[in-house]
Design an enzyme around this catalytic site. Sequence first.
Site, mmCIF file in Angstrom:
data_model
loop_
_atom_site.group_PDB
_atom_site.id
_atom_site.type_symbol
_atom_site.label_atom_id
_atom_site.label_comp_id
_atom_site.label_asym_id
_atom_site.label_seq_id
_atom_site.Cartn_x
_atom_site.Cartn_y
_atom_site.Cartn_z
ATOM 1 N N CYS A 65 -0.487 4.076 2.261
ATOM 2 C CA CYS A 65 -0.264 3.932 3.704
ATOM 3 C C CYS A 65 1.203 4.182 4.053
ATOM 4 C CB CYS A 65 -0.602 2.518 4.176
ATOM 5 S SG CYS A 65 -2.035 1.804 3.403
ATOM 6 N N ASP A 66 2.113 3.697 3.223
ATOM 7 C CA ASP A 66 3.516 3.600 3.633
ATOM 8 C C ASP A 66 4.480 4.490 2.850
ATOM 9 O OD1 ASP A 66 2.628 1.677 5.408
ATOM 10 O OD2 ASP A 66 2.958 0.051 3.998
ATOM 11 N N CYS A 102 0.816 -1.213 0.000
ATOM 12 C CA CYS A 102 0.000 0.000 0.000
ATOM 13 C C CYS A 102 0.851 1.266 0.000
ATOM 14 C CB CYS A 102 -0.919 -0.012 1.221
ATOM 15 S SG CYS A 102 -1.889 1.482 1.369
#
Length: 319
Positions: free
Chosen positions: A148-149, A145
């Site tokens: 997200c990261d 992701c």
Amino acid sequence: MEHKKVIVVGSGPAGLTAAIYTSRADLDPLVIEGEPSSTSDQPGGQLMLTTEIENFPGFPEGLMGPELMTNMRSQASRFGASFQTAKVTKVELDTKPFALYTSDQQDQNDPVLTCDALIIATGARSLMLNLKNENELIGHGVSTCATCDGFFFRGQDIAVVGGGDSALEEALFLTKFAKSVTIIHRRDALRASKIMQDRAFANEKITFAWNKVVTELHSENAVLTGITLEDTVTSEKSPLAITGLFVAIGHSPNTEVFKGLLEMDDAGYIITHAGTHTSVDGVFACGDVQDHKYRQAITAAGSGCMAAIDVEHWLESQH
Ligand code: NAP
């Protein structure tokens, strides 16, 4: 045990659209929305892990995936849909009403919910490379992701595996943070759409490792430090020093709890007919769990609407 006319399993665009339509039809649906996962702290399906959505009609400037899902959930809630944050662990579809077991129930011996009609909208999940230490390195250099990261890889050399739209979308997003992004693809031609290819080729932070697969993940102190690539033509191995690896190689349908109970294709996607009807009368499926071709937020939402209308007609036919 609680009885509902309609239960929707899943809270992506398909499930939430089905909830909007069934709640507006006064069917008082319950949405079993799933649980937070290792890749998302909220249920809501794959769009919770997506960046900007530019192709959902009605939003000319685009909007973020989580924002779209939050809006859809609020809309369903406004018309009376209720939500349970849990996973379905087992279903019984051979008797009517259908019976469901959920992850939050104390006693797993008896079902906690029954329903007249069931809408399955459990979607699909990311495929992984199945390398030895891949799971341990998730969150420590390996990710599925970018949204997200990506932030954690500011100024670093990283790579994305895959040649489809997801891989290119992730790679393009990651160029906002990373020093360089290598796209590792097992062939010499991309599967992604032309527009995404053009954008990736034009981005000077992106380079391509053609005809390559990842065979090893290297780590120090449980953090990714590099990978080994193997050439799919010459079998030659080469190291690549990266601190982030994003896996974007496709998806698998979330149909484990329905295996053996509903007709599915070889890849495990639920087979639907006459709209969203499944092989069991009264059970309907919509979204990515029954669609391995289109897989778009808008097609998932469209099929969620179809499932709700199919349920409404089916319930009328039962009385
Ligand atoms: P996909 O189109 O199935 O692409 C998966 C890619 O991963 C392919 O290039 C495949 O290689 C590669 N791959 C599969 N297994 C692999 C393995 N074990 N090792 C190495 N590489 C592997 O999946 P996707 O990119 O997730 O896209 C799914 C659907 O969603 C598509 O229809 C796509 O158009 C759509 N989508 C659209 C958007 C958008 O419009 N913004 C964004 C994301 C996704 P091969 O090419 O050799 O098979």
